[in-house]
Write a protein that holds these residues in place. Sequence first.
Motif, PDB file in Angstrom:
ATOM      1  N   LEU A 110      24.605  30.961  66.307  1.00 11.08           N
ATOM      2  CA  LEU A 110      24.083  32.300  66.600  1.00 11.08           C
ATOM      3  C   LEU A 110      22.554  32.292  66.595  1.00 11.08           C
ATOM      4  N   GLU A 111      21.988  31.573  65.662  1.00 14.21           N
ATOM      5  CA  GLU A 111      20.525  31.464  65.556  1.00 14.21           C
ATOM      6  C   GLU A 111      19.949  30.806  66.814  1.00 14.21           C
ATOM      7  N   LYS A 112      20.591  29.712  67.225  1.00 12.40           N
ATOM      8  CA  LYS A 112      20.148  29.009  68.427  1.00 12.40           C
ATOM      9  C   LYS A 112      20.231  29.926  69.657  1.00 12.40           C
ATOM     10  N   ALA A 113      21.361  30.637  69.788  1.00  9.29           N
ATOM     11  CA  ALA A 113      21.570  31.537  70.935  1.00  9.29           C
ATOM     12  C   ALA A 113      20.572  32.690  70.925  1.00  9.29           C
ATOM     13  N   SER A 114      20.243  33.184  69.728  1.00 12.59           N
ATOM     14  CA  SER A 114      19.361  34.358  69.619  1.00 12.59           C
ATOM     15  C   SER A 114      17.960  34.078  70.149  1.00 12.59           C
ATOM     16  N   HIS A 115      17.523  32.820  70.089  1.00 16.32           N
ATOM     17  CA  HIS A 115      16.175  32.476  70.560  1.00 16.32           C
ATOM     18  C   HIS A 115      16.123  32.317  72.081  1.00 16.32           C
ATOM     19  N   ILE A 116      17.278  32.146  72.700  1.00 16.85           N
ATOM     20  CA  ILE A 116      17.345  31.984  74.151  1.00 16.85           C
ATOM     21  C   ILE A 116      17.758  33.285  74.830  1.00 16.85           C
ATOM     22  N   ALA A 171      19.396  41.670  77.503  1.00 15.74           N
ATOM     23  CA  ALA A 171      19.337  41.156  76.134  1.00 15.74           C
ATOM     24  C   ALA A 171      18.430  42.037  75.272  1.00 15.74           C
ATOM     25  N   PRO A 172      18.735  42.155  73.990  1.00 18.74           N
ATOM     26  CA  PRO A 172      17.842  42.914  73.104  1.00 18.74           C
ATOM     27  C   PRO A 172      16.594  42.103  72.766  1.00 18.74           C
ATOM     28  N   ARG A 173      15.625  42.794  72.215  1.00 20.92           N
ATOM     29  CA  ARG A 173      14.442  42.086  71.725  1.00 20.92           C
ATOM     30  C   ARG A 173      14.822  41.218  70.534  1.00 20.92           C
ATOM     31  N   LYS A 174      14.071  40.159  70.351  1.00 22.19           N
ATOM     32  CA  LYS A 174      14.366  39.183  69.293  1.00 22.19           C
ATOM     33  C   LYS A 174      14.251  39.818  67.908  1.00 22.19           C
ATOM     34  N   ILE A 175      15.222  39.525  67.062  1.00 24.23           N
ATOM     35  CA  ILE A 175      15.190  39.983  65.673  1.00 24.23           C
ATOM     36  C   ILE A 175      14.936  38.767  64.784  1.00 24.23           C
ATOM     37  N   ASP A 176      13.940  38.842  63.910  1.00 23.67           N
ATOM     38  CA  ASP A 176      13.759  37.799  62.891  1.00 23.67           C
ATOM     39  C   ASP A 176      14.772  38.068  61.796  1.00 23.67           C
ATOM     40  N   PHE A 177      15.773  37.217  61.741  1.00 24.92           N
ATOM     41  CA  PHE A 177      16.908  37.464  60.855  1.00 24.92           C
ATOM     42  C   PHE A 177      16.607  36.952  59.449  1.00 24.92           C
ATOM     43  N   ASP A 178      16.393  37.884  58.539  1.00 25.42           N
ATOM     44  CA  ASP A 178      16.079  37.466  57.170  1.00 25.42           C
ATOM     45  C   ASP A 178      16.878  38.259  56.137  1.00 25.42           C
ATOM     46  N   GLN A 237      30.619  28.387  76.055  1.00 22.76           N
ATOM     47  CA  GLN A 237      30.419  26.961  76.356  1.00 22.76           C
ATOM     48  C   GLN A 237      29.037  26.476  75.909  1.00 22.76           C
ATOM     49  N   GLN A 238      28.051  27.385  75.993  1.00 23.87           N
ATOM     50  CA  GLN A 238      26.692  27.009  75.573  1.00 23.87           C
ATOM     51  C   GLN A 238      26.507  27.076  74.067  1.00 23.87           C
ATOM     52  N   PHE A 239      27.103  28.099  73.456  1.00 22.70           N
ATOM     53  CA  PHE A 239      26.891  28.344  72.027  1.00 22.70           C
ATOM     54  C   PHE A 239      28.223  28.738  71.383  1.00 22.70           C
ATOM     55  N   ASP A 240      28.546  28.126  70.276  1.00 26.90           N
ATOM     56  CA  ASP A 240      29.803  28.463  69.588  1.00 26.90           C
ATOM     57  C   ASP A 240      29.571  29.715  68.732  1.00 26.90           C
ATOM     58  N   VAL A 241      29.644  30.870  69.403  1.00 23.97           N
ATOM     59  CA  VAL A 241      29.308  32.131  68.725  1.00 23.97           C
ATOM     60  C   VAL A 241      30.548  32.974  68.421  1.00 23.97           C
ATOM     61  N   GLN A 276      22.149  38.713  68.657  1.00 26.30           N
ATOM     62  CA  GLN A 276      20.836  38.957  68.064  1.00 26.30           C
ATOM     63  C   GLN A 276      20.950  39.389  66.599  1.00 26.30           C
ATOM     64  N   ALA A 277      22.072  40.079  66.257  1.00 34.67           N
ATOM     65  CA  ALA A 277      22.313  40.488  64.869  1.00 34.67           C
ATOM     66  C   ALA A 277      22.995  39.380  64.067  1.00 34.67           C
TER      67      ALA A 277
END
Length: 365
Positions: free
Chosen positions: A340-346, A172-179, A305-309, A287-288
């Motif tokens: 996507l936001e929820k998935a990005s934190h996990i 996984a990539p490093r977390k991006i603060d999406f703003d 199944q975990q995240f509707d991405v 992450q993007a």
Amino acid sequence: MKDKKVIISAFSNLYTDQRIEKVCRTLYENGYEIELIGNDWSGAEKMSRPYSFVRLKLISKSLKTAYFEFNWKLYHELKKKADNNTVLLANDLDALLPNYLLAKKLNIPIVFDSHEIFSEMPAIQGKMSQKLWRYLEKKLIPNIKLMITASSGYADWFKNKYGIYPTVVQNAPRKIDFDIEIPVNTPKILLYQGVINPFRGIDKAILAMHHLENVIFKIAGDGPKKKEYEELVIKEHLQHKIQFLGKLLPEDLREITLTADCGMSIEENGGESYLYSLPNKVLDCIQARVPLVLSNLPEMQNIKQQFDVGEIIENHEPLYIARAIQAILNKGRKMYLPELEKASHILCWENEEVKLLEVFKRAFL
């Protein structure tokens, strides 16, 4: 922890290998002394890292002989650098033998990171080299106590085959603060990022462009199938709908990914290495905050199944691929944003590196 050294090696020019970079940086930032060893087989672009690295020069003209040359030179390089305070980390089967032999000779720990199921890759299916890699795998892997791998599917495969229990460290990539403001693209942008190899579904996605309007397909990467797919685009008169961006620096690719309306990871079942893979591009797009059209392979089904991405394709017929892409574009990127936001934190490196550090803590006990 300064006296605790990790020598990391891979058949790689190191330049664009993000997994190896993240592993090295995590260990370095947590006080380990890092020595990284690669080679110049795919070039030797200028590179800056905060830890020591070397690229072994190869004179081989074919990949087959390059493997033998690299393993020979790697053994002697490891022999020069390793001591009793060293842990060896071998990335993939093509760097394992010299690490294994030296670990045994010096009685020091070895960690094996299997990025994929090397012996089951499509490129070697049915070839004599596959028998060699399978033999090596069978002889070495059951004797390894510390192993990590990139997906739960891979971990289950190794467990069932060799009775070993790898720790899953997803790439996984490093977390991006999406703003950023989500761009309004005209035409919409479909993005493939990664190596242009067979069984990636790229040729099927090219043909799917016949069924899509107001969409441009950007292909970021290089690889053995690039020329063939460029010729396919010309043959199908799709030059106005498809762009080949070439091989990009990781930071430049990240910028392009942020602009896409839809990512793509529609790998075909080209053998068990592909069947159980969780491609980097899936986690990069998440992450993007870019929704994806996905294959119906196990690891991607698990994400969905975990995240509707995004949307899973029914099959690899171009029409069905086009329908899945269109469904995402019709909904729009903003509709997928909460999931996507929820998935990005996990699904981020900050969570994966905790497991990596635990493995190395055990290695130094």
